[in-house]
Design a protein around this motif. Structure first.
Motif, PDB file in Angstrom:
ATOM      1  N   SER A 122       0.814  -1.364   0.088  1.00 55.04           N
ATOM      2  CA  SER A 122       0.450   0.026  -0.086  1.00 55.04           C
ATOM      3  C   SER A 122       0.595   1.148   0.376  1.00 55.04           C
ATOM      4  N   ASP A 123       1.855   0.965   0.313  1.00 52.74           N
ATOM      5  CA  ASP A 123       2.928   2.615   0.415  1.00 52.74           C
ATOM      6  C   ASP A 123       3.434   2.159  -1.251  1.00 52.74           C
ATOM      7  N   ASN A 124       2.978   1.901  -1.991  1.00 51.08           N
ATOM      8  CA  ASN A 124       4.054   1.692  -3.432  1.00 51.08           C
ATOM      9  C   ASN A 124       2.930   2.327  -3.958  1.00 51.08           C
ATOM     10  N   LEU A 125       3.067   3.366  -4.519  1.00 50.83           N
ATOM     11  CA  LEU A 125       2.627   4.184  -5.488  1.00 50.83           C
ATOM     12  C   LEU A 125       1.814   3.512  -6.276  1.00 50.83           C
ATOM     13  N   GLN A 126       2.681   2.762  -7.302  1.00 54.59           N
ATOM     14  CA  GLN A 126       1.937   2.033  -8.561  1.00 54.59           C
ATOM     15  C   GLN A 126       1.219   1.247  -7.674  1.00 54.59           C
ATOM     16  N   HIS A 127       1.529   0.602  -7.228  1.00 56.87           N
ATOM     17  CA  HIS A 127       0.022  -0.477  -6.925  1.00 56.87           C
ATOM     18  C   HIS A 127      -1.025  -0.152  -6.052  1.00 56.87           C
ATOM     19  N   GLU A 128      -0.945   1.195  -5.696  1.00 50.90           N
ATOM     20  CA  GLU A 128      -2.233   2.300  -5.153  1.00 50.90           C
ATOM     21  C   GLU A 128      -2.711   1.836  -6.600  1.00 50.90           C
ATOM     22  N   LYS A 129      -2.149   2.956  -7.557  1.00 47.51           N
ATOM     23  CA  LYS A 129      -3.070   3.752  -8.943  1.00 47.51           C
ATOM     24  C   LYS A 129      -3.363   2.166  -9.384  1.00 47.51           C
ATOM     25  N   LEU A 130      -3.433   0.985  -9.359  1.00 47.51           N
ATOM     26  CA  LEU A 130      -3.553   0.029 -10.191  1.00 47.51           C
ATOM     27  C   LEU A 130      -4.673  -0.513  -9.236  1.00 47.51           C
ATOM     28  N   LEU A 131      -4.927  -0.466  -8.400  1.00 46.58           N
ATOM     29  CA  LEU A 131      -6.450  -0.630  -7.578  1.00 46.58           C
ATOM     30  C   LEU A 131      -7.307   0.494  -7.622  1.00 46.58           C
ATOM     31  N   LEU A 132      -6.622   1.772  -7.740  1.00 43.21           N
ATOM     32  CA  LEU A 132      -8.210   2.327  -8.373  1.00 43.21           C
ATOM     33  C   LEU A 132      -8.521   2.738  -9.605  1.00 43.21           C
ATOM     34  N   LYS A 133      -7.366   2.146 -10.284  1.00 45.42           N
ATOM     35  CA  LYS A 133      -8.139   1.926 -12.080  1.00 45.42           C
ATOM     36  C   LYS A 133      -8.442   0.369 -12.226  1.00 45.42           C
ATOM     37  N   LEU A 134      -8.256  -0.336 -11.301  1.00 43.01           N
ATOM     38  CA  LEU A 134      -9.612  -1.586 -11.381  1.00 43.01           C
ATOM     39  C   LEU A 134     -11.086  -1.224 -10.972  1.00 43.01           C
ATOM     40  N   TRP A 135     -11.080  -0.283  -9.763  1.00 42.23           N
ATOM     41  CA  TRP A 135     -12.794  -0.236  -9.331  1.00 42.23           C
ATOM     42  C   TRP A 135     -13.259   1.135 -10.650  1.00 42.23           C
ATOM     43  N   ASN A 136     -12.305   1.762 -11.153  1.00 43.36           N
ATOM     44  CA  ASN A 136     -12.781   2.485 -11.785  1.00 43.36           C
ATOM     45  C   ASN A 136     -13.257   1.888 -13.677  1.00 43.36           C
ATOM     46  N   LEU A 137     -12.785   0.889 -14.056  1.00 43.07           N
ATOM     47  CA  LEU A 137     -12.781   0.077 -14.822  1.00 43.07           C
ATOM     48  C   LEU A 137     -14.085  -0.679 -14.669  1.00 43.07           C
ATOM     49  N   LEU A 138     -14.164  -1.112 -13.122  1.00 42.61           N
ATOM     50  CA  LEU A 138     -15.250  -1.990 -12.950  1.00 42.61           C
ATOM     51  C   LEU A 138     -16.736  -1.400 -12.839  1.00 42.61           C
ATOM     52  N   MET A 139     -16.288   0.451 -11.896  1.00 45.51           N
ATOM     53  CA  MET A 139     -17.196   0.777 -11.546  1.00 45.51           C
ATOM     54  C   MET A 139     -17.475   2.353 -12.144  1.00 45.51           C
ATOM     55  N   PRO A 140     -17.483   2.130 -13.381  1.00 48.46           N
ATOM     56  CA  PRO A 140     -17.156   3.912 -13.915  1.00 48.46           C
ATOM     57  C   PRO A 140     -18.218   4.770 -13.793  1.00 48.46           C
TER      58      PRO A 140
END
Length: 206
Positions: A122-140
């Protein structure tokens, strides 16, 4: 039991004599016969098996060769098997192609396994961006109210913080989910909709 016995006797006795007999009849070693008979992935698979089960150390080591040493390995194999490049000009080309494929997929396996073993951070910015991207893709059409939220259950996560769900697959699990949702968005939405179905879904509390 019968299969195990057959594999033992075939590997230790029958295979050797069958190879010897076929070489006397055809004048070609097993590797050459494979190149004459098979193409594509089936050819590479059979070449790998032949090298793996060979009693010759040079041939056995060929399955572990790295890309930079493939040319030398091919030369060593031809020397061990007494293959004349003038009589069998295609052997060198075919063997090199097979060894490059074998070393390539083994390196790919190691690379993928390395990613799988990497935990979500969770301290890795790239990991966090991927997680939020997943949300936006599934819940646009639905905004995520907070990084830690019960909303994550809407796309199948078990707890308020989805990082706890990436265990056995590590960050590779998230990468795969994002890839699937980005490249097969319609199918991903269908799966998500089905999972939340009040009767047919598999994402319902018990």
């Amino acid at each position: 039991m019968f299969i195990s016995l057959w594999e033992f006797f075939y590997g230790h006795f029958f295979r050797f004599w069958m190879k010897w007999l076929l070489r006397q009849m055809t004048g070609k070693c097993e590797l050459q016969r494979i190149f004459d008979t098979y193409v594509g992935a089936q050819r590479t698979h059979r070449i790998e098996n032949s090298l793996t089960y060979s009693k010759n150390k040079v041939l056995q080591k060929a399955t572990l060769v790295v890309q930079s040493e493939v040319d030398k390995c091919v030369e060593d194999i031809m020397k061990e098997k007494n293959i004349n490049p003038e009589k069998d000009a295609s052997f060198k080309i075919c063997m090199k192609a097979c060894l490059l494929q074998i070393s390539g997929y083994k390196q790919l396996y190691l690379d993928v396994e390395s990613v799988r073993k990497r935990p979500y951070d969770s301290d890795n910015l790239q990991h966090e961006k991927l997680l939020l991207k997943l949300w936006n893709l599934l819940m646009p059409t639905k905004k995520l109210k907070a990084r830690i939220s019960k909303q994550w259950a809407d796309i199948g996560f078990q707890g308020d913080d989805p990082k706890t769900d990436f265990r056995g697959m590590g960050i590779l699990g998230l990468i795969n989910l994002v890839y699937f949702s980005e490249n097969y968005t319609s199918e991903a939405h269908q799966i998500l909709s089905r999972s939340n179905h009040p009767k047919l879904g598999w994402n319902q509390p018990y």
